[in-house]
Design an enzyme around this catalytic site. Structure first.
Site, short mmCIF file in Angstrom:
data_model
loop_
_atom_site.label_atom_id
_atom_site.label_comp_id
_atom_site.label_asym_id
_atom_site.label_seq_id
_atom_site.Cartn_x
_atom_site.Cartn_y
_atom_site.Cartn_z
N VAL A 130 0.83 -1.21 0.00
CA VAL A 130 0.00 0.00 0.00
C VAL A 130 0.86 1.25 0.00
CG1 VAL A 130 -1.63 1.36 1.38
CG2 VAL A 130 -2.04 -1.08 1.02
N GLU A 131 1.93 1.24 0.78
CA GLU A 131 2.74 2.44 0.92
C GLU A 131 3.52 2.79 -0.35
OE1 GLU A 131 2.99 4.73 3.12
OE2 GLU A 131 1.75 3.86 4.70
#
Length: 352
Positions: A130-131
């Site tokens: 996600v990051e």
């Protein structure tokens, strides 16, 4: 983005990674030796016990980034939160495939992190996916420029301007301390100063980053192994409980439902299972055996009915990485999707 509560999580992810060409067009002048820059440098040098001349030199070389102050402002026209739309941005085939490859490449490191810190590999894989899309989007803003801009030119119109300004000034101090120790102030990251594969803010890097590859230095930008260990250490530090699920499905008995009371604590687990169900929440058999507190987590879906889950203490731990239930559930579901895809690939290869 560890320890940085973005004003709007979706906004942060959408804008965190601009192209180098675009950023070049938004660079302003260097801060130089203005009164404000020198005063800031002297304050941070004293706080972090750094050479005053060195800090003054670094701050004087920092460039004002014209577009960055606007990027931390809340949207002028708030958009309706939509979990399903948010989810689609992260639980997608190309990200799942990249996560599967990441897990395959680093399976021994992920297993070692799970054994050392008690944090499942899929949670670490979910965070990094996600990051930064597994290292593909780590940001190209010079962290020194971004944090100096958000310290000396934080927008006064922000509803929490004083609090946010103090936060970024503190992060600038942590960054300068790390840069002095490492001998490198040219590190790049997001527009808000988050760095490396796991997008740690400088204070999180100082407190939770670990040398997991054993090379004698911590490098979150160039060592995915350090990132794996650091994410696991972060979760453990915030109270991750090994073996506890992050959440359970929940439905409602409308005749007994006291939703306002259930929603009042927000995502902080505050109800025992018995109190939770007494207020009209309906849990499956596994959840009824849960040993710990629960929270009713509400996720809006635009004009459609909201989605709900029963969040545990471990769900709350995930939100300490980024203070959003939408973010937390995206991390959890991405990790689960990668784990399932990896298992499917293994079963298909074993039957050939």
């Amino acid at each position: 983005m560890a320890a940085f509560a973005g004003d709007t999580v979706a906004k942060s992810h959408a804008k965190a990674h601009k192209t180098a060409a675009h950023k070049a067009s938004t660079r302003g002048p260097v801060y130089g030796k203005t009164t404000e820059a020198i005063a800031l440098a002297d304050e941070l040098a004293q706080q972090h016990k750094l050479p005053k001349a060195w800090v003054r030199d670094q701050i004087s070389k920092a460039q004002f980034l014209k577009g960055v102050p606007k990027m931390v402002l809340p949207p002028t026209v708030p958009t309706a939160k939509n979990w399903r739309a948010y989810r689609e941005r992260f639980i997608e085939s190309r990200r799942i495939d990249a996560g599967t490859q990441f897990w395959q490449t680093h399976q021994s490191d992920l297993a070692r992190a799970e054994q050392t810190y008690g944090v499942p590999a899929e949670m670490i894989v979910g965070i990094i996916g996600v990051e930064t899309f597994y290292g593909q989007n780590m940001g190209n803003y010079r962290v020194l420029d971004a944090l100096t801009t958000l310290t000396l030119n934080f927008p006064a119109s922000h509803p929490r301007a004083a609090e946010r300004h103090a936060f970024f000034k503190s992060e600038l101090g942590y960054f300068l301390a790390q840069a002095h120790h490492q001998g490198d102030a040219s590190i790049t990251g997001s527009f808000a100063g988050a760095m490396g594969w796991p997008q740690f803010m400088p204070s999180s890097a100082a407190k939770f980053a670990v040398d997991f590859d054993g090379d004698g230095r911590i490098d979150l930008r160039n060592s995915p192994v350090d990132a794996i260990g650091s994410v696991a250490n972060y979760f453990k530090a915030f109270g991750w409980q090994t073996g506890m699920p992050t959440h359970y499905p929940v439905s409602f008995d409308e005749a007994r439902l006291d939703k306002p009371t259930l929603l009042a604590p927000d995502i902080l687990p505050s109800f025992s299972v018995s109190n939770f169900t007494a207020k009209g929440a309906v849990l499956d058999e596994q959840a009824q055996k849960h040993n710990g507190s629960l929270a009713l987590v509400e996720l809006f879906n635009g004009d459609e009915p909201p989605s709900y889950v029963a969040g545990t203490d471990n769900f709350y731990v995930v939100t300490r990485y980024n203070w959003s239930s939408y973010y937390a559930l995206a991390v959890i579901e991405l990790g689960q999707a990668v784990k399932a895809n990896r298992a499917l690939a293994f079963s298909q290869s074993s039957t050939r």
